[in-house]
Write a protein that holds these residues in place. Structure first.
Motif, PDB file in Angstrom:
ATOM      1  N   ALA A   4     -17.607   1.390  57.886  1.00  0.00           N
ATOM      2  CA  ALA A   4     -16.672   1.353  59.014  1.00  0.00           C
ATOM      3  C   ALA A   4     -17.300   1.951  60.267  1.00  0.00           C
ATOM      4  O   ALA A   4     -16.877   1.667  61.383  1.00  0.00           O
ATOM      5  CB  ALA A   4     -15.397   2.116  58.661  1.00  0.00           C
ATOM      6  N   VAL A   5     -18.286   2.772  60.052  1.00  0.00           N
ATOM      7  CA  VAL A   5     -18.925   3.494  61.155  1.00  0.00           C
ATOM      8  C   VAL A   5     -20.445   3.380  61.011  1.00  0.00           C
ATOM      9  O   VAL A   5     -20.973   3.392  59.903  1.00  0.00           O
ATOM     10  CB  VAL A   5     -18.474   4.979  61.105  1.00  0.00           C
ATOM     11  N   ASP A   6     -21.127   3.237  62.122  1.00  0.00           N
ATOM     12  CA  ASP A   6     -22.593   3.234  62.140  1.00  0.00           C
ATOM     13  C   ASP A   6     -23.088   4.423  62.944  1.00  0.00           C
ATOM     14  O   ASP A   6     -22.347   4.962  63.789  1.00  0.00           O
ATOM     15  CB  ASP A   6     -23.126   1.954  62.808  1.00  0.00           C
TER      16      ASP A   6
ATOM     17  N   ASN B 274      -9.162   2.603  51.462  1.00  0.00           N
ATOM     18  CA  ASN B 274      -9.062   3.988  51.017  1.00  0.00           C
ATOM     19  C   ASN B 274      -9.682   4.924  52.037  1.00  0.00           C
ATOM     20  O   ASN B 274      -9.129   5.964  52.375  1.00  0.00           O
ATOM     21  CB  ASN B 274      -9.767   4.138  49.664  1.00  0.00           C
ATOM     22  N   ALA B 275     -10.814   4.525  52.564  1.00  0.00           N
ATOM     23  CA  ALA B 275     -11.498   5.372  53.537  1.00  0.00           C
ATOM     24  C   ALA B 275     -10.664   5.520  54.804  1.00  0.00           C
ATOM     25  O   ALA B 275     -10.571   6.601  55.387  1.00  0.00           O
ATOM     26  CB  ALA B 275     -12.870   4.777  53.872  1.00  0.00           C
ATOM     27  N   VAL B 276     -10.064   4.444  55.213  1.00  0.00           N
ATOM     28  CA  VAL B 276      -9.354   4.440  56.488  1.00  0.00           C
ATOM     29  C   VAL B 276      -7.943   5.008  56.374  1.00  0.00           C
ATOM     30  O   VAL B 276      -7.377   5.488  57.336  1.00  0.00           O
ATOM     31  CB  VAL B 276      -9.321   2.997  57.051  1.00  0.00           C
ATOM     32  N   ALA B 277      -7.357   4.979  55.185  1.00  0.00           N
ATOM     33  CA  ALA B 277      -5.976   5.431  55.025  1.00  0.00           C
ATOM     34  C   ALA B 277      -5.821   6.915  55.265  1.00  0.00           C
ATOM     35  O   ALA B 277      -4.740   7.391  55.615  1.00  0.00           O
ATOM     36  CB  ALA B 277      -5.461   5.075  53.637  1.00  0.00           C
TER      37      ALA B 277
ATOM     38  N   GLN C  23     -19.527   8.602  69.877  1.00  0.00           N
ATOM     39  CA  GLN C  23     -19.362  10.057  69.973  1.00  0.00           C
ATOM     40  C   GLN C  23     -20.395  10.728  69.081  1.00  0.00           C
ATOM     41  O   GLN C  23     -20.810  10.177  68.067  1.00  0.00           O
ATOM     42  CB  GLN C  23     -17.972  10.486  69.473  1.00  0.00           C
ATOM     43  N   THR C  24     -20.750  11.961  69.437  1.00  0.00           N
ATOM     44  CA  THR C  24     -21.571  12.772  68.538  1.00  0.00           C
ATOM     45  C   THR C  24     -20.634  13.576  67.641  1.00  0.00           C
ATOM     46  O   THR C  24     -19.418  13.646  67.887  1.00  0.00           O
ATOM     47  CB  THR C  24     -22.445  13.771  69.320  1.00  0.00           C
ATOM     48  N   VAL C  25     -21.219  14.191  66.622  1.00  0.00           N
ATOM     49  CA  VAL C  25     -20.414  15.027  65.737  1.00  0.00           C
ATOM     50  C   VAL C  25     -19.791  16.165  66.543  1.00  0.00           C
ATOM     51  O   VAL C  25     -18.617  16.506  66.364  1.00  0.00           O
ATOM     52  CB  VAL C  25     -21.265  15.592  64.582  1.00  0.00           C
ATOM     53  N   THR C  26     -20.574  16.703  67.455  1.00  0.00           N
ATOM     54  CA  THR C  26     -20.073  17.804  68.286  1.00  0.00           C
ATOM     55  C   THR C  26     -18.860  17.372  69.102  1.00  0.00           C
ATOM     56  O   THR C  26     -17.873  18.101  69.220  1.00  0.00           O
ATOM     57  CB  THR C  26     -21.192  18.297  69.231  1.00  0.00           C
TER      58      THR C  26
ATOM     59  N   ARG D 131     -19.260  10.702  56.768  1.00  0.00           N
ATOM     60  CA  ARG D 131     -20.060  10.172  55.666  1.00  0.00           C
ATOM     61  C   ARG D 131     -19.276   9.130  54.887  1.00  0.00           C
ATOM     62  O   ARG D 131     -19.798   8.072  54.541  1.00  0.00           O
ATOM     63  CB  ARG D 131     -20.518  11.319  54.756  1.00  0.00           C
ATOM     64  N   VAL D 132     -18.010   9.433  54.620  1.00  0.00           N
ATOM     65  CA  VAL D 132     -17.169   8.465  53.903  1.00  0.00           C
ATOM     66  C   VAL D 132     -17.052   7.170  54.711  1.00  0.00           C
ATOM     67  O   VAL D 132     -17.173   6.071  54.176  1.00  0.00           O
ATOM     68  CB  VAL D 132     -15.754   9.042  53.643  1.00  0.00           C
ATOM     69  N   LEU D 133     -16.851   7.300  55.999  1.00  0.00           N
ATOM     70  CA  LEU D 133     -16.703   6.106  56.841  1.00  0.00           C
ATOM     71  C   LEU D 133     -18.002   5.318  56.919  1.00  0.00           C
ATOM     72  O   LEU D 133     -17.985   4.083  56.957  1.00  0.00           O
ATOM     73  CB  LEU D 133     -16.245   6.521  58.248  1.00  0.00           C
TER      74      LEU D 133
END
Lengths: 182, 132
Positions: B63-65, B16-19, B35-38, B56-58
């Motif tokens: 899926a993301v650290d 769901n997160a990745v779709a 990558q940074t948020v910027t 945040r969802v990822l």
């Protein structure tokens, strides 16, 4: 029977969290592709792919009619699917339900469309599940014997996820992603 | 900020997160490296709150650290969490690719039959579906 070498690749994407979309182009006119898709004697020849032999094909091609295909894998295990037809536009579109009999509660609605351009036909198969749980249950058909040792996510997987054309069968060089080894 | 992970993310949560298309774009960008948020805001052309929300969802599904490097926070892919999707999509793709390859050969035969004679083709084996 020789297979056609170097055929086009199939693109698989997840348009939404409940759907899978597979598209593939065939070097044949639409009426032949549709015939191969809806004629039991022809379906029997290709529906097993490289997974097994198709032992039974039933197609009652009308709204409300039923279909059922059975395949036997090399290890003797049987996989049966069935459903009923909801909508048929001959030569163009087939909408039907699909149930994997080992997971009977997970039902999918499949829409297959056939679009011709320049003598080639694009087939798009959109499989929609009632829920993500249903989708995962449906995918449980994949035999354990096919599990490969994959210790890194290949770049190809990302192409599939983002909708860029994938390369079936290619094994790209290992992508070293941060965190992928964990 | 209270980070509450009441349970481990299931495969369906990760799907769901990745779709979601924007999150897939983020995953694609992170595939090239941290990558940074910027960075992501600039590359995606999205407003920062949206990018942060997707990140945040990822993160919630693993899926993301993120790691802090001095003043920067760097986001990266967690390959292990994305593996179930990869496996699943790959199996599905291979199943259908196998079918399509054989279908290619069947179609070649049908084309040749149509090219011979008057184009009516051979009668089909079971006689279930009459020729269109």
């Amino acid at each position: 029977m020789a297979t056609v070498p170097g055929g086009p690749t199939a693109t698989v994407t997840l348009p939404t969290s409940e759907e899978i979309l597979i598209t593939r182009e065939f070097a044949a006119p639409r009426h032949l592709v549709y015939r191969a898709w809806t004629t039991p004697a022809l379906v029997r020849r290709w529906w097993g792919g490289d997974r097994g032999e198709v032992t039974s094909v039933e197609i009652d091609l009308r709204v409300g009619g039923r279909w059922r295909h059975v395949m036997v894998a090399a290890d003797g295990s049987e996989a049966a699917f069935h459903g009923d037809y909801r909508e048929i536009v001959p030569g163009e579109r087939i909408v039907c339900t699909e149930v994997f009999e080992s997971r009977p509660h997970a039902q999918a609605l499949t829409t297959v469309t056939f679009t011709e351009s320049g003598g080639h036909t694009t087939v798009a198969i959109r499989v929609r599940y009632g829920s993500q749980q249903d989708r995962d249950a449906h995918s449980g058909y994949m035999p354990d014997g096919l599990q490969e040792a994959m210790d890194l996510l290949e770049q190809a997987a990302i192409s599939l996820l983002t909708g860029a054309p994938g390369r079936a069968g290619e094994h790209p060089a290992r992508a070293s992603w941060p965190g992928a080894q964990e | 900020m209270v980070a509450a992970m009441a349970r481990a993310a299931t495969t369906t949560d990760v799907f769901n997160a990745v779709a979601e298309p924007r999150r897939r774009q983020i995953i694609d960008l992170l595939g090239d490296g941290e990558q940074t948020v910027t960075d992501l805001v600039r590359l995606l052309g999205l407003a920062q709150p949206q990018v942060s929300k997707h990140l945040r969802v990822l993160r919630e599904v693993g899926a993301v650290d993120a790691r802090d490097d001095g003043r920067r926070r760097l986001y990266r892919l967690n390959g292990a969490a994305l593996k179930p999707i990869h496996d699943w999509v790959k199996h599905y793709e291979r199943l259908w690719s196998g079918r399509f390859e054989v279908l290619d050969a069947v179609l070649e035969e049908l084309k040749q039959e149509e090219g011979d004679g008057d184009g009516a083709g051979r009668p089909d084996g079971d006689g279930d579906a009459p020729d269109q």
